[in-house]
Design a protein around this motif. Structure first.
Motif, mmCIF file in Angstrom:
data_model
loop_
_atom_site.group_PDB
_atom_site.id
_atom_site.type_symbol
_atom_site.label_atom_id
_atom_site.label_comp_id
_atom_site.label_asym_id
_atom_site.label_seq_id
_atom_site.Cartn_x
_atom_site.Cartn_y
_atom_site.Cartn_z
ATOM 1 N N ALA A 168 2.252 59.721 36.181
ATOM 2 C CA ALA A 168 3.178 59.842 37.317
ATOM 3 C C ALA A 168 2.518 59.436 38.633
ATOM 4 O O ALA A 168 3.165 58.864 39.512
ATOM 5 N N LEU A 169 1.236 59.741 38.774
ATOM 6 C CA LEU A 169 0.553 59.505 40.044
ATOM 7 C C LEU A 169 -0.042 58.112 40.156
ATOM 8 O O LEU A 169 -0.371 57.656 41.256
ATOM 9 N N SER A 170 -0.223 57.434 39.031
ATOM 10 C CA SER A 170 -0.934 56.163 39.061
ATOM 11 C C SER A 170 -0.184 55.118 39.871
ATOM 12 O O SER A 170 1.029 54.945 39.749
ATOM 13 N N GLU A 171 -0.924 54.388 40.693
ATOM 14 C CA GLU A 171 -0.362 53.247 41.413
ATOM 15 C C GLU A 171 0.196 52.223 40.452
ATOM 16 O O GLU A 171 1.007 51.384 40.814
ATOM 17 N N GLU A 172 -0.324 52.210 39.238
ATOM 18 C CA GLU A 172 0.085 51.210 38.259
ATOM 19 C C GLU A 172 1.002 51.788 37.189
ATOM 20 O O GLU A 172 1.245 51.162 36.164
#
Ligand code: MO
Ligand code: MO
Lengths: 413, 413
Positions: free
Chosen positions: A184-188
Motif C-alpha cells: 500500500a505504501l510503496s511508490e511503485e
C-alpha cells in the motif's frame, strides 16, 4: 418501470436491487451474481469493456448514495472521513491499466480432476481495465502515516491495510480483506482508491462509488463498495482472508485442512489461456493448413509476461507466440521496420500490471484429425506454468494455472 | 612456500594466483574454477560454510591489494572513489542472509534431455550465507542520487546500475553485469556492497575485498571483485548481460536464437531439490519402513517458500514437508507446544532472501523396490515448479527448476 421499482424495493429478496447485466455473460451464480464473458469476446480487446468485465460478487450489490458517501480511514495519527468530492479534489488523480483475476479462474479444470468447492469458472474470470482514483499511499500520508507513525505503532508495528466493503449479508457481516502495508505504501505499488473504470464512474457491479484496485493482486483483495480502510497489525479477520482464498497441497482434504497453515493469496502466479479456438471446436483445414490461436497471458506482482509458448501437438514441440500490442504498451510490437522509431521504454520492473494478448498462426499437423493445442506463459522472473492440473489441485479449486489445453477436430476440405 | 610463490607469478598461467579450495568440492571446471559441494553436505546446514559455498568464476581470481583498493561510483551528480575504510566507516553496516543460485544450477538435468551449452552443474550450484556491507542505496545517495538527479538525467532517465569486476581475460575484458535501478534504490531491496561473508572478510573466491550481493537475483549479477558501479540508462553491455543468462523457448536453437528478444535473467523462479537420499541410492527397508527425505527450497525476488510437497510415488500422491527452522527465522518452527512463545513475525513480504531447508519422514511404499522421490516447492506468490524438464529446456541450460526426482532402490531386510 413501475414493475422495476417494485422489484427494487421487494424486501424478501436482498438481490432485488442488483443492476441489469449484459446478456452475453455466462452466469455461474445469479445470487450473488457471478459471471464471465465468452472467451472469444474477452480475447478480442486489450481493454475489456466494463459491461462484459467478469463479475464476482460475494453478496448483494449495495446501493450507495454518492452525496452522503464517506470513506473512513482508520489506524492513523489523523483518522479521515472523506467524501467523494474530497477524494477527487484533495488527491492527484492517478490512472493505472490493471488486470484483475479471480482466485477461482479456470476452476472447472480442477473440477474435472476431482470435485472442489466453489463456482465453476471457465477461463474468463479475468479481465483488463483502466482504473482512476486517488493513490491509497497519498491518502494514508494525508492521515499522517509516515516513518514516525510507523515507529510509534510499536511492537513490530502495523503490517497490513484492511478493507471493509459496504456489501453485507442478512446478519450484517460485510465483505472484507487486507493487503500487506508495504504494498500500500510503496511508490511503485500503484494501489488505487478508484472511482472510475474505463473512464467512467464505476458501474454498480464493480464497486460504485469507490473500490480498491490492488494491481498484481488477486481479485478478492480489490474490495468493492469500499466503506472503511484500516491500518493494522493484523490481517483482516474476515472469512475470505482467513478461511478461504488460500492454497493447499493436493493431498489436503476438508478433514485435514488447517487454514492457518497457508498464507492468504495476494500476488497470483503466472497464467495464460487460449481464447480461440474454443475447446471442442471443429476446424476446416484450409488451403495453407494454418490455424490462428489467440489468448491472454498475465502474471501477478507486476511481473511482465515475456514469452508465450504454443504447442499444436499436446506439448511435444513449441513455438513462440507474437505478443499483441496493448494500448500504451509498445512491448508487443514486433513488426517494426528499421524506419520505425524505437518503442517507448517498457514499464519499470515490477509494475507490469496489465495482461498481454497473444497470437500465433501455425500450420496444423498434417494428417491429424484430433489436435491438442497448448499454451504456457513465462514472466520476467522466469516463472512458468506447471504442466498439469492434478499436482496443483487443491480443495478450494484456486490458483488453477496449469498449461491450458484445447482439443479441436480438424476436418479436411 | 617458495614453490607456491613461484607458481603465483608464473606468467604463462593466468590462474596461477587462484586460491586453494576445499577438497570436498565437486569440480566442474578448474580454470576458471567452478565447483559445487556434495548435496548431502549442502543440505546439512542452513548457513553454508564459506569453504564449501559453490564457486562460480568466469575468469581468473584477481589479487586485489586492500590498501590501495578503490571503488569507483559513476553516473551520479557527485562521482565517488571509496576506499575499503570509507565503505566501512561512512555507511551503516547492514547484514542480510541471502541465498545465491547460479543460473545454471541443475543444468545436468537439461543435458539429460538434450545437450546444452554450459557447465554441467548438479543440484548444488546454490548456497546460503550471511553478507555484511554498505547498502548500495546509501552509497548512491551519498553520491547525490535522489529524485532531482533522476529528473535531471532526462529523456526517460537512468534505469540500471552496472557493475564491473576487476577480473579480466587476457585481452583485458572484465566481467560485468547490471540490475534494475529501482531494485538498487528500494528501501526493501537490500542490495549490498558486501565486504564480509559469514562474519569474515570475503574469501578470494567470493570477491575479496568487495562484491555486490543482490538478494533474490541470479548469481551472475552479484559481481565479485567489484571495481566500478555506474548508474546508467543502459544495461551492462557485457557478454554476460546481453548474450548469455537469458531464457528461451525449447524450440529455439543456436541457428535461430536472437538474444535481444529475451530479458536478462534477474529474479529467479521458485526452486527446490532433494539433497538426501542421493539419486541411485540403495535404501534398507527398516522396521518402521520409513525414509528421511531432506532438501532445500528457495524462490527469487524475495518471495518466501510457503510449502514443499514430497511424493514417494513419482508424483501421484503428495505430502507436505516440514520446513526446518533457519537461523533468525521462526517460520519453519512447527513443533512448538502451547507454552512456547509465538514465533517472531515473518520477514516483510518481498524480503525473504534466504532458502528454507525441509524434511519429511515418510513410509516407503510397501512392496516397491524402485521408488521415485519427487519434490516441488510453492512460494508466496503461489508460483510452483513445472512438472518436467523437456518443456522448459533451453539452449543455454539455464533456469532448470522442474520437479526434482531421485530414484532409489529399496532392499528388504
Ligand atoms: Mo475471487
Ligand atoms: Mo551463474
Amino acid at each position: 418501470e413501475d414493475q422495476a421499482r417494485q422489484r427494487a424495493v421487494e424486501p424478501s429478496d436482498p438481490y432485488s436491487g442488483d443492476p441489469q447485466r449484459h446478456p452475453a455473460l455466462r452466469v455461474n451464480s445469479a445470487k450473488p451474481f457471478n459471471a464471465e464473458p465468452p472467451p472469444a469476446l474477452l480475447g478480442d480487446s486489450y481493454i475489456t469493456p466494463s459491461a462484459i468485465f467478469f463479475k464476482r460478487n460475494h453478496l448483494p450489490v449495495p446501493r450507495v448514495d454518492p452525496a452522503s458517501y464517506r470513506l473512513r480511514v482508520e489506524g492513523l495519527p489523523r483518522p479521515l472521513s472523506l467524501s467523494l468530492a474530497d477524494l477527487k479534489s484533495r488527491f492527484p488523480k492517478h490512472t493505472v491499466t490493471a488486470t484483475l483475476q479471480c482466485a477461482g479462474n479456470r476452476r472447472s479444470e480442477m473440477n474435472a480432476v476431482k470435485q472442489v468447492k466453489g463456482l465453476n469458472w471457465g477461463i474468463a474470470a479475468i479481465s483488463n481495465a483502466t482504473w482512476s482514483g486517488a493513490l491509497l499511499r497519498d491518502v494514508l500520508r494525508e492521515g499522517g502515516w509516515g516513518p514516525e507513525a510507523a515507529a510509534a505503532a510499536g511492537g513490530g508495528g502495523a503490517r497490513h491495510v484492511q478493507f471493509e466493503g459496504l456489501d453485507a449479508d442478512a446478519s450484517g457481516t460485510t465483505y472484507g480483506a487486507s493487503i500487506p502495508l508495504n504494498k500500500a505504501l510503496s511508490e511503485e505499488g500503484d494501489v488505487l482508491l478508484a472511482y472510475q473504470m474505463n473512464g467512467e464512474d464505476l458501474p454498480a457491479d464493480h464497486g460504485y462509488p469507490l473500490r480498491v484496485v490492488v494491481p498484481g493482486t488477486v481479485g478478492a483483495r480489490n474490495v468493492k463498495w469500499l466503506g472503511t480502510v484500516t491500518v493494522s497489525r493484523e490481517e483482516s479477520a474476515s472469512h475470505w482472508q482467513q478461511n478461504d482464498y488460500k492454497g493447499f497441497s493436493p493431498g489436503t482434504d476438508w478433514d485435514t485442512v488447517d487454514f492457518r497453515s497457508a498464507p492468504a493469496i495476494q500476488e497470483l502466479p503466472v497464467q495464460s489461456a487460449i481464447t480461440q479456438p474454443a475447446d471442442g471446436a471443429v476446424l476446416e483445414r484450409d488451403a495453407d493448413g494454418g490455424v490462428t490461436v489467440r489468448g491472454y497471458a498475465w502474471s501477478g506482482g507486476g511481473r511482465a509476461v515475456v514469452r508465450v509458448d504454443v504447442s499444436l501437438d499436446g506439448g511435444k514441440t513449441w513455438q513462440v507466440a507474437r505478443l499483441r500490442e496493448g494500448e500504451g504498451d509498445g512491448e508487443g510490437e514486433e513488426e517494426q521496420g528499421e524506419a520505425t522509431p524505437p518503442p517507448p521504454p517498457p514499464p519499470l520492473p515490477g509494475r507490469a500490471w496489465a495482461w498481454k494478448l497473444w497470437e500465433v498462426v501455425a500450420p496444423l499437423p498434417p494428417g491429424e484429425q484430433q489436435v491438442e493445442i497448448v499454451c504456457k506463459a513465462v514472466d520476467d522472473s522466469y516463472n512458468m506454468q506447471p504442466d498439469s492440473v492434478a499436482p496443483i489441485w487443491n480443495l478450494r479449486g484456486v490458483l488453477s494455472n496449469a498449461w491450458h489445453r484445447v482439443r479441436v477436430t480438424v476436418r479436411e476440405d
